[in-house]
Design a protein around this motif. Structure first.
Motif, PDB file in Angstrom:
ATOM      1  N   LEU A 372       0.844  -1.204   0.000  1.00 22.65           N
ATOM      2  CA  LEU A 372       0.000   0.000   0.000  1.00 22.65           C
ATOM      3  C   LEU A 372       0.875   1.248   0.000  1.00 22.65           C
ATOM      4  N   HIS A 373       0.590   2.166  -0.911  1.00 22.34           N
ATOM      5  CA  HIS A 373       1.345   3.427  -0.993  1.00 22.34           C
ATOM      6  C   HIS A 373       0.921   4.337   0.158  1.00 22.34           C
ATOM      7  N   PRO A 374       1.687   5.414   0.406  1.00 14.79           N
ATOM      8  CA  PRO A 374       1.367   6.295   1.530  1.00 14.79           C
ATOM      9  C   PRO A 374      -0.097   6.756   1.588  1.00 14.79           C
ATOM     10  N   GLY A 375      -0.731   7.026   0.432  1.00 16.00           N
ATOM     11  CA  GLY A 375      -2.123   7.495   0.443  1.00 16.00           C
ATOM     12  C   GLY A 375      -3.133   6.381   0.676  1.00 16.00           C
ATOM     13  N   GLY A 376      -2.687   5.136   0.759  1.00 16.43           N
ATOM     14  CA  GLY A 376      -3.602   4.009   1.011  1.00 16.43           C
ATOM     15  C   GLY A 376      -3.922   3.216  -0.242  1.00 16.43           C
ATOM     16  N   GLY A 377      -3.571   3.769  -1.455  1.00 17.55           N
ATOM     17  CA  GLY A 377      -3.813   3.027  -2.699  1.00 17.55           C
ATOM     18  C   GLY A 377      -2.738   1.956  -2.882  1.00 17.55           C
ATOM     19  N   GLY A 378      -3.003   0.996  -3.774  1.00 22.03           N
ATOM     20  CA  GLY A 378      -2.003  -0.042  -4.035  1.00 22.03           C
ATOM     21  C   GLY A 378      -2.657  -1.394  -4.182  1.00 22.03           C
ATOM     22  N   LEU A 379      -1.990  -2.418  -3.660  1.00 23.50           N
ATOM     23  CA  LEU A 379      -2.496  -3.791  -3.817  1.00 23.50           C
ATOM     24  C   LEU A 379      -2.733  -4.409  -2.435  1.00 23.50           C
ATOM     25  N   GLY A 396      -8.435  -3.324 -15.396  1.00 24.41           N
ATOM     26  CA  GLY A 396      -9.124  -2.745 -14.241  1.00 24.41           C
ATOM     27  C   GLY A 396      -9.098  -1.240 -14.344  1.00 24.41           C
ATOM     28  N   PRO A 397      -9.932  -0.567 -13.541  1.00 23.88           N
ATOM     29  CA  PRO A 397     -10.005   0.890 -13.644  1.00 23.88           C
ATOM     30  C   PRO A 397      -8.700   1.590 -13.242  1.00 23.88           C
ATOM     31  N   SER A 398      -8.607   2.854 -13.607  1.00 25.74           N
ATOM     32  CA  SER A 398      -7.415   3.651 -13.248  1.00 25.74           C
ATOM     33  C   SER A 398      -7.227   3.677 -11.734  1.00 25.74           C
ATOM     34  N   GLY A 399      -6.006   3.535 -11.324  1.00 30.17           N
ATOM     35  CA  GLY A 399      -5.681   3.604  -9.897  1.00 30.17           C
ATOM     36  C   GLY A 399      -6.067   2.347  -9.123  1.00 30.17           C
ATOM     37  N   ALA A 400      -6.415   1.250  -9.850  1.00 27.23           N
ATOM     38  CA  ALA A 400      -6.880   0.035  -9.164  1.00 27.23           C
ATOM     39  C   ALA A 400      -5.736  -0.732  -8.508  1.00 27.23           C
ATOM     40  N   GLY A 401      -4.511  -0.571  -9.011  1.00 25.85           N
ATOM     41  CA  GLY A 401      -3.377  -1.287  -8.416  1.00 25.85           C
ATOM     42  C   GLY A 401      -2.657  -2.189  -9.404  1.00 25.85           C
ATOM     43  N   LYS A 402      -2.897  -2.009 -10.705  1.00 30.12           N
ATOM     44  CA  LYS A 402      -2.291  -2.882 -11.727  1.00 30.12           C
ATOM     45  C   LYS A 402      -0.771  -2.698 -11.754  1.00 30.12           C
ATOM     46  N   THR A 403      -0.339  -1.442 -11.816  1.00 26.90           N
ATOM     47  CA  THR A 403       1.113  -1.192 -11.862  1.00 26.90           C
ATOM     48  C   THR A 403       1.770  -1.672 -10.569  1.00 26.90           C
ATOM     49  N   THR A 404       1.073  -1.488  -9.464  1.00 23.12           N
ATOM     50  CA  THR A 404       1.644  -1.940  -8.182  1.00 23.12           C
ATOM     51  C   THR A 404       1.872  -3.455  -8.222  1.00 23.12           C
ATOM     52  N   LEU A 405       0.930  -4.185  -8.834  1.00 22.00           N
ATOM     53  CA  LEU A 405       1.094  -5.645  -8.933  1.00 22.00           C
ATOM     54  C   LEU A 405       2.358  -5.987  -9.715  1.00 22.00           C
ATOM     55  N   ASP A 524       3.478  -2.739 -19.551  1.00 27.24           N
ATOM     56  CA  ASP A 524       2.572  -1.913 -18.752  1.00 27.24           C
ATOM     57  C   ASP A 524       1.960  -0.840 -19.658  1.00 27.24           C
ATOM     58  N   GLU A 525       0.823  -1.175 -20.272  1.00 26.93           N
ATOM     59  CA  GLU A 525       0.185  -0.311 -21.280  1.00 26.93           C
ATOM     60  C   GLU A 525       1.222   0.136 -22.306  1.00 26.93           C
ATOM     61  N   ALA A 526       2.066  -0.821 -22.679  1.00 25.17           N
ATOM     62  CA  ALA A 526       3.235  -0.493 -23.493  1.00 25.17           C
ATOM     63  C   ALA A 526       2.931  -0.446 -24.971  1.00 25.17           C
ATOM     64  N   SER A 555      -3.499  -3.796 -19.767  1.00 24.81           N
ATOM     65  CA  SER A 555      -4.174  -3.091 -20.864  1.00 24.81           C
ATOM     66  C   SER A 555      -5.608  -2.747 -20.461  1.00 24.81           C
ATOM     67  N   HIS A 556      -6.085  -1.615 -20.993  1.00 22.13           N
ATOM     68  CA  HIS A 556      -7.472  -1.231 -20.760  1.00 22.13           C
ATOM     69  C   HIS A 556      -8.370  -1.699 -21.908  1.00 22.13           C
ATOM     70  N   ARG A 557      -7.747  -2.116 -23.034  1.00 26.81           N
ATOM     71  CA  ARG A 557      -8.542  -2.463 -24.217  1.00 26.81           C
ATOM     72  C   ARG A 557      -8.913  -3.946 -24.219  1.00 26.81           C
TER      73      ARG A 557
HETATM   74  N1  LIG Z   1       4.271   6.615  -5.388  1.00 27.83           N
HETATM   75  C1  LIG Z   1       3.009   6.644  -4.971  1.00 27.83           C
HETATM   76  N2  LIG Z   1       2.682   7.352  -3.871  1.00 27.83           N
HETATM   77  C2  LIG Z   1       1.413   7.382  -3.419  1.00 27.83           C
HETATM   78  N3  LIG Z   1       0.394   6.752  -4.011  1.00 27.83           N
HETATM   79  C3  LIG Z   1       0.665   6.043  -5.118  1.00 27.83           C
HETATM   80  C4  LIG Z   1       1.978   5.950  -5.657  1.00 27.83           C
HETATM   81  N4  LIG Z   1       1.943   5.171  -6.751  1.00 27.83           N
HETATM   82  C5  LIG Z   1       0.656   4.793  -6.888  1.00 27.83           C
HETATM   83  N5  LIG Z   1      -0.108   5.308  -5.916  1.00 27.83           N
HETATM   84  C6  LIG Z   1      -1.551   5.123  -5.730  1.00 27.83           C
HETATM   85  O1  LIG Z   1      -1.808   3.731  -5.634  1.00 27.83           O
HETATM   86  C7  LIG Z   1      -2.970   3.410  -6.350  1.00 27.83           C
HETATM   87  C8  LIG Z   1      -2.653   2.313  -7.362  1.00 27.83           C
HETATM   88  O2  LIG Z   1      -1.750   2.831  -8.314  1.00 27.83           O
HETATM   89  P1  LIG Z   1      -1.329   2.003  -9.588  1.00 27.83           P
HETATM   90  O3  LIG Z   1      -0.345   2.809 -10.327  1.00 27.83           O
HETATM   91  O4  LIG Z   1      -0.954   0.634  -9.171  1.00 27.83           O
HETATM   92  O5  LIG Z   1      -2.716   1.973 -10.377  1.00 27.83           O
HETATM   93  P2  LIG Z   1      -3.039   1.442 -11.823  1.00 27.83           P
HETATM   94  O6  LIG Z   1      -4.132   0.459 -11.685  1.00 27.83           O
HETATM   95  O7  LIG Z   1      -1.811   0.979 -12.502  1.00 27.83           O
HETATM   96  O8  LIG Z   1      -3.585   2.786 -12.494  1.00 27.83           O
HETATM   97  P3  LIG Z   1      -3.542   3.297 -14.022  1.00 27.83           P
HETATM   98  O9  LIG Z   1      -4.381   2.349 -14.827  1.00 27.83           O
HETATM   99  O10 LIG Z   1      -4.170   4.635 -13.929  1.00 27.83           O
HETATM  100  O11 LIG Z   1      -2.122   3.309 -14.424  1.00 27.83           O
HETATM  101  C9  LIG Z   1      -3.489   4.690  -6.975  1.00 27.83           C
HETATM  102  O12 LIG Z   1      -4.528   5.176  -6.156  1.00 27.83           O
HETATM  103  C10 LIG Z   1      -2.313   5.627  -6.931  1.00 27.83           C
HETATM  104  O13 LIG Z   1      -2.739   6.943  -6.733  1.00 27.83           O
END
Ligand SMILES: Nc1ncnc2c1ncn2[C@@H]1O[C@H](COP(=O)(O)OP(=O)(O)OP(=O)(O)O)[C@@H](O)[C@H]1O
Length: 577
Positions: A372-379, A396-405, A524-526, A555-557
């Motif tokens: 989990l990132h500082p703001g609480g988002g992540g996986l 998955g939707p934007s900010g869902a945690g895909k990149t974090t995975l 990653d959406e490459a 991918s979103h598509r």
């Molecule tokens: N370095 C960071 N510091 C704080 N919060 C972060 C950081 N990186 C990501 N987040 C938060 O963690 C959550 C998940 O981010 P992530 O990048 O994994 O989403 P995503 O599903 O890949 O989104 P997108 O499809 O928009 O790329 C988001 O709410 C994002 O704001």
């Protein structure tokens, strides 16, 4: 209450100031090693030669003033070697003086070259050290850093460190010359010389006490440089969109405001320097007058008095240089402190780089892993097993945690809970390094640097054969694009690949990843800037690879995910597919 606490706060800030200056000097001494001692020896020798030249003035003036061969011991010495006439004695003394001047010129050249090299090498070493620290730091720390801060440190501030080192050296050189000249003055007229030296020491002490303010100006300068770099990079990054909307004026205004602040700091410092110079000029002319008056009153011989005046005149150069060097050194000291802070921030958890060990073959497995990132988002806690050669889609939707995975799969981030297993084994530092060497990660903005396509694909490795490069380009659908360019693989891509379209840049980034022959390929959406038909063909070629690496594609598509063996959906940090 404040008044009583002031002296102790002055003392503690002086301790901090000198502690920092000491750390800088220690750092420089450690870097220089033996070169420092040979340089100091050269500096001392130059000072002695300079002093010897000055000392020769005494018998020369003595012979010229008295016209009968003079009264000093040198006359007896010259008589004893058979030089009796005043003209002959003057010729011998002048020849010795010219020899000393020649020797001085050669020694000064050797000294200055050596010190310039040392200073240049020190700045280069500091810059490389920052880059090494960055390269060895965990991603979580690098990701939190402002790019403008790093750019400002490795460009502007490292140069200021180099300048500080130069001023430290110049100050030390001048101090040594001053010591030798002071010793000569003491030999010639002890009382007078000691009084003047005592005044100089008191003045020097006052200069040192004022350095806290100079360092404060230097600290504000670090801040202003950082802001200026941030504004410049923001301006360049947003220039295209701003120009399209005719909104450049706002950027220019912001930049001008920051620029004024940088200039303000510089002027503040230069004003202090100029003030100190003015004080110095007044003080040294008063001191010159005092030397002549006191010497005359004390009936010092004309030759001694003229030599004393010449020595004190010569001393004003090094004394002024010391004062200027000290000011410049403390002005640049905050640059060193800022770089040290960055290194401490980055390296506090960075262990030395281990020798990479490839992890055992087999599946990639997350066991209850979360980040989990500082703001609480992540996986949130996730268990996932990916078999070798599987083609996994993640959506998955934007900010869902895909990149974090994928950051967990590539070990850019370490799970806060749970673990990652490769081939059934957890990763220690050596296996983590081996794992990273065996994977390829392509982010959305597929980074290209301002060089040829060949170097962008091979990252400078000369061992990659040309047929392999063309095969990777073919798989990425970029072979025809490159073949059409006049210089083919040796065509330049422009800064950040601006000579290419977004889709072309992404194809090159994918070709570069394939050239690594990875065990895990992360996209990653490459491919989202590539036209739909081109992307479909590209994914078909990737799916048909034999042997096929494990592929994880975000991918979103929906149409892009058709080729995948399995599609995982992430929502609010949780897997649902
Ligand atoms: N370095 C960071 N510091 C704080 N919060 C972060 C950081 N990186 C990501 N987040 C938060 O963690 C959550 C998940 O981010 P992530 O990048 O994994 O989403 P995503 O599903 O890949 O989104 P997108 O499809 O928009 O790329 C988001 O709410 C994002 O704001």
């Amino acid at each position: 209450m404040n008044i009583s606490s002031r002296p102790s706060s002055i003392v503690s800030s002086m301790i901090a100031l000198w502690g920092s200056a000491g750390a800088f000097m220690g750092n420089f001494a450690r870097f220089s090693g033996r070169r420092l001692w040979t340089s100091i020896a050269l500096v001392a020798f130059a000072a002695i030669v300079d002093g010897a030249g000055l000392l020769l003035l005494l018998p020369i003036i003595d012979v010229v003033v008295s016209r009968d061969g003079g009264h000093l011991h040198t006359k007896a010495l010259l008589d004893s070697i058979g030089v009796h006439s005043p003209m002959g004695q003057l010729a011998v003394l002048l020849a010795a003086f010219v020899c000393a001047a020649l020797l001085r010129a050669f020694v000064l050249y050797a000294r200055d070259m050596r010190l310039a090299l040392l200073q240049g090498d020190f700045a280069e070493h500091e810059r490389n050290k920052i880059m090494r620290t960055l390269a060895g730091a965990p991603w979580v720390r690098i990701a939190a850093l402002s790019h403008a801060r790093i750019t400002s440190l490795i460009s502007v501030e490292v140069n200021r460190i180099g300048a500080s080192a130069q001023f430290m050296i110049q100050g030390s050189v001048s101090l040594m010359m001053l010591v030798v000249q002071g010793a000569l003055a003491i030999v010639l007229a002890p009382g007078l010389a000691l009084t003047i030296i005592a005044i100089l020491v008191v003045g020097g002490g006052a200069i040192m006490l004022a350095q806290g303010r100079i360092r404060d100006i230097g600290t504000r300068m670090v801040d202003a440089n950082h802001k200026m770099m941030g504004s410049a990079t923001g301006f360049l990054g947003g220039l295209k969109a701003a120009t399209a909307q005719n909104a450049q004026g706002g950027f220019v205004e912001e930049f001008a405001t920051i620029q004024r602040s940088v200039r303000g700091r510089q002027i503040e410092f230069m004003e202090r320097q100029a003030r100190a110079k003015r004080l110095f000029a007044i003080g040294s002319s008063l001191m010159g007058a005092a030397v002549v008056l006191t010497g005359y009153a004390a009936t010092v011989s004309p030759a001694t008095l003229i030599t004393l005046v010449l020595i004190f005149g010569r001393m004003s150069g090094p004394a002024l240089m010391i004062q200027q060097s000290v000011q410049n050194f403390f002005f640049g000291l905050p640059a060193f402190e800022a770089i040290r802070n960055l290194e401490t921030e980055l390296s506090s958890s960075a262990a030395p780089m281990p020798v990479p060990v490839p992890p055992p073959p087999g599946a990639i497995e997350l066991q209850g892993a979360s980040f989990l990132h500082p703001g609480g988002g992540g996986l949130r806690p996730t268990s996932l097993r990916i078999e070798p050669g599987e083609f996994i889609g993640i959506t998955g939707p934007s900010g869902a945690g895909k990149t974090t995975l994928v950051e967990l799969l590539t070990t850019l981030q370490e799970p806060q809970v749970g673990r990652l297993l490769i081939g059934g084994e957890p990763l220690d530092a050596a296996r983590q390094a081996g794992w990273r060497e065996s994977l390829a990660y392509v982010p959305q903005e597929g980074f290209l640097f301002n060089d040829t396509i060949r170097r962008n694909l091979t990252w400078g490795s000369a061992s990659v054969a040309e047929p392999a490069i063309w095969e990777a380009l073919r798989l990425a659908g970029a072979d025809e694009i490159v073949a059409r360019l006049p210089a083919k693989l040796d065509s330049l891509v422009g800064e950040r690949g601006t000579a290419l379209s977004g889709g072309e840049r992404q194809r090159l980034a994918i070709a570069r990843a394939l050239l690594r022959d990875p065990r895990l390929l992360v996209l990653d959406e490459a491919a989202n800037a590539i036209d739909a038909a081109g992307e479909k063909a590209l994914l078909e070629r990737l799916a048909a690879l034999d042997p096929r690496p494990t592929i994880v594609m975000i991918s979103h598509r929906a149409e892009s995910l058709i080729r995948c063996d399995r599609v995982i959906t992430i929502e609010s940090g949780q897997l649902s597919g």
